[in-house]
Design a protein around this motif. Structure first.
Motif, PDB file in Angstrom:
ATOM      1  N   GLY A   1       0.771  -1.228   0.000  1.00  0.00           N
ATOM      2  CA  GLY A   1       0.000   0.000   0.000  1.00  0.00           C
ATOM      3  C   GLY A   1       0.804   1.281   0.000  1.00  0.00           C
ATOM      4  O   GLY A   1       0.244   2.370   0.144  1.00  0.00           O
TER       5      GLY A   1
ATOM      6  N   ASP B   1       0.426   3.635  -5.171  1.00  0.00           N
ATOM      7  CA  ASP B   1      -0.595   3.114  -6.067  1.00  0.00           C
ATOM      8  C   ASP B   1       0.064   2.760  -7.400  1.00  0.00           C
ATOM      9  O   ASP B   1       1.234   3.075  -7.646  1.00  0.00           O
TER      10      ASP B   1
ATOM     11  N   THR C   1       1.530   5.718  -9.554  1.00  0.00           N
ATOM     12  CA  THR C   1       2.738   6.318  -8.975  1.00  0.00           C
ATOM     13  C   THR C   1       3.923   5.374  -9.115  1.00  0.00           C
ATOM     14  O   THR C   1       5.039   5.805  -9.442  1.00  0.00           O
TER      15      THR C   1
END
Length: 359
Positions: free
Chosen positions: A222, A225, A228
């Motif tokens: 996490g 994303d 990115t």
């Protein structure tokens, strides 16, 4: 034990994993090492180290090797136990002291496996090591909620025969550490919570242990994303589980695992040592924290209860001339600092720390 150089393996660049040197011990010290023959009756183990030593776990660790003990009390408060027979010269070293007084911790490489099971600790063993009979573990115990108040204990073992590639041996070494540390804490008035017996002890993460970024489930999960990650050139990760440990790591890498960005969280004495290194870097390096240079370094701190002290969370951009599978991507420092904030907040929550802030 005459040789503890196995601690000096450097598997992943600049990852702070550590042990305590004798010169900086402020609390009790336990030493279990081969070659001491003061008492040839291993029943002395039951009262060794003022009764704190986990004698049963030590016997299990060294199996049928004859065990001997001696006691030497002085300014350093240490006791010794030896393990040897005609064919084996083995040993175990345990160090213990107050976390708020230990400041000189050595910086070695590697991603150690968190212990889990309610403990804040980690285990060090490289599966591809030339010394499979050597391994180590570290444990932090919080003696209360006051920040920085706790105990730290490490264990370094040389079995002399049969290695730590055997998961049973790893479990037994951790049992020696956790049981001895718990007894020491009780005797010295450290009201530390006690975890469960550690099973399925993991091994250290090596440089080649990378996985696709989408498959991250541990310390890297996490963090970015998909869009990115693509923009940053990130395709792989090297990570550990999310259980609390003195040092927690995540490396984001290129298509073949070359390191691009390294995130790390340090607690207790490890954080003290890293802050010292950070201060040196700020004084003498243009890539100081907060700078937007291509190889910039960013850092956050957070106050933590007990042994965690003031935690330090860092991210580095890694420019390695040996990395042939990538060109250094353009660094977006706003996004990089935001990722560090996410990493730090998640790690801090695991340790019960305050929200991390810029240093």
């Amino acid at each position: 034990m005459s040789d503890v150089c196995f601690w000096h393996k450097r598997w992943v660049r600049r990852t702070a994993v550590w042990t305590v040197t004798a010169a900086v011990l402020a609390g009790g010290v336990f030493w279990v090492s081969g070659g001491y023959d003061a008492w040839r009756d291993d029943r002395a183990l039951d009262s060794a180290c003022e009764g704190d030593l986990a004698a049963g776990a030590v016997r299990e660790l060294f199996d049928d090797i004859h065990l001997t003990s001696s006691a030497r009390w002085g300014d350093r408060r240490h006791c010794t136990v030896g393990a040897s027979d005609d064919d084996t010269d083995a040993g175990l070293v345990l160090w213990s002291g107050r976390t708020e007084r230990m400041t000189n911790l050595e910086d070695f490489g590697g991603f150690d496996a968190p212990l889990g099971h309610g403990w804040t600790g980690s285990f060090r063993f490289a599966p591809d090591s030339d010394d499979p009979d050597k391994a180590g573990a570290v444990l932090m115990l919080s003696c209360g909620k006051e920040s920085g108040y706790g105990q730290l204990m490490t264990a370094e073992a040389d079995l002399g025969r049969s290695g730590f590639d055997d998961p049973v041996a790893r479990e037994r070494l951790v049992a020696v550490l956790t049981e001895t540390a718990s007894a020491y804490a009780r005797r010295t008035g450290c009201a530390a919570p006690v975890g469960d017996r550690v099973k399925d002890v993991g091994v250290s993460t090596a440089r080649t242990d990378h996985k696709p970024v989408a498959a991250a489930t541990g310390s890297c999960a996490g963090l970015l994303d998909g869009k990115t990650a693509t923009r940053w050139g990130v395709r792989t990760v090297q990570e550990i589980s999310t259980d609390p440990a003195p040092v927690e790591n995540c490396v984001l890498g290129g298509p073949r695992g070359a390191s691009l960005y390294e995130f790390a969280a340090h607690y207790g004495p490890a954080a003290v040592w890293e802050r010292y290194r950070l201060d040196e870097r700020r004084d003498g390096d243009s890539a100081r924290a907060g700078a937007d240079a291509p190889d910039a370094h960013h850092a956050l701190t957070a106050r933590c209860p007990g042994a965690g002290g003031t935690a330090l969370f860092q991210v580095d951009t890694l420019l390695d001339e040996d990395d042939s599978d990538r060109a250094a991507p353009t660094v977006n420092h706003r996004e990089l600092r935001a990722a560090l904030q996410r990493f730090g907040e998640r790690a801090a929550e695991t340790h019960g720390c305050e929200v991390p802030r810029a240093t």
